[in-house]
Design a protein around this motif. Structure first.
Motif, short mmCIF file in Angstrom:
data_model
loop_
_atom_site.label_atom_id
_atom_site.label_comp_id
_atom_site.label_asym_id
_atom_site.label_seq_id
_atom_site.Cartn_x
_atom_site.Cartn_y
_atom_site.Cartn_z
N ARG A 1 0.86 -1.19 0.00
CA ARG A 1 0.00 0.00 0.00
C ARG A 1 0.89 1.23 0.00
NH1 ARG A 1 -5.42 -1.46 1.40
NH2 ARG A 1 -5.84 0.63 0.60
N ILE A 2 0.45 2.30 -0.69
CA ILE A 2 1.28 3.51 -0.72
C ILE A 2 1.17 4.23 0.62
CG2 ILE A 2 0.99 3.79 -3.21
CD1 ILE A 2 -0.90 6.12 -2.61
N LEU B 1 2.70 3.13 -10.13
CA LEU B 1 2.25 2.48 -8.91
C LEU B 1 2.06 0.98 -9.11
CD1 LEU B 1 -0.38 5.07 -7.57
CD2 LEU B 1 1.99 4.75 -6.84
N TYR C 1 1.45 -1.67 -6.03
CA TYR C 1 0.65 -0.97 -5.04
C TYR C 1 -0.84 -1.19 -5.31
CZ TYR C 1 4.67 1.59 -3.17
OH TYR C 1 5.84 1.93 -2.57
#
Length: 219
Positions: A108-109, A156, A161
């Motif tokens: 997860r970012i 991403l 992500y």
């Protein structure tokens, strides 16, 4: 052969036959059909967390570069070239980007990234819009918005992500009417499928991330 692969194979054959059908009221190029088929397989595999999606996607990237150039969506041409480079990087990142060059896990970012991503998106869209207007491109704002958002989503996704799929869902929502307005009806239909696949990818990545957390809880 499982059901999704069987359905996908049959659908791919039918799509590749569309350009030679004389009864169709719409003109569809064989190159666009190839781009659609390979891109669809690519996104489906990536939504299943399968690295082969990057390899197959390279074919669609090359095909779409020429398709978009022909309809003066120059921002989309640029993003295809970006996809070409980053897809090659993503293959290595997914397979060797983890600890000790192992497969990279889903992540997860960090929340602190979100304001920076929003700022980069806003400034980049405004700058690219001005450039596309100077180039006499069609739909400069929407072309710029989808191009920049797609680039961020790609970066991403390269890092596996979960949040990449939220961006893809938003981008695909815009792409469907944008491509239809430029006569790329087959591509517009493809991005409607991408929208559904992105929702599936989001759910799948969330499930896999939760499973990873259970297997290796944070210290």
């Amino acid at each position: 052969m499982n059901r999704p692969i069987l359905i996908g194979t049959i659908g791919s054959v039918l799509l590749l036959l569309l350009p030679v059908q004389k009864w169709l009221p719409l003109e569809i190029s064989f190159l666009e059909a190839i781009a659609v088929v390979t891109s669809a397989w690519s996104v489906w595999l990536l939504s299943r967390n399968n690295p082969w999606g990057w390899w197959i996607g390279l074919v669609g990237v090359v095909a779409y570069s020429w398709v978009f150039y022909q309809v003066r969506l120059y921002g989309e041409v640029g993003i295809q070239l970006f996809y070409l480079v980053t897809s090659l990087q993503a293959i290595y990142s997914w397979l060797r980007g983890g600890e000790n060059h192992t497969e990279k896990p889903i992540a997860r970012i960090p929340y602190r990234w979100i304001p920076w991503l929003v700022g980069i998106l806003t400034v980049s869209v405004m700058g690219l819009r001005s450039l596309l207007i100077a180039m006499n491109g069609s739909a400069p704002f929407w072309d710029a918005l989808t191009t920049v958002a797609s680039a961020i989503a790609q970066l991403l996704l390269m890092q596996r992500y979960v949040e990449s799929w939220y961006l893809w869902i938003g981008v695909d929502t815009i792409y469907v009417p944008l491509y239809a307005s430029r006569g790329l009806y087959l591509t517009s239909f493809l991005y409607a499928i991408f929208w559904l696949l992105a929702i599936g990818g989001l759910q799948n990545f969330k499930r896999l991330y939760s499973a990873q957390k259970q297997e290796k809880p944070e210290a």
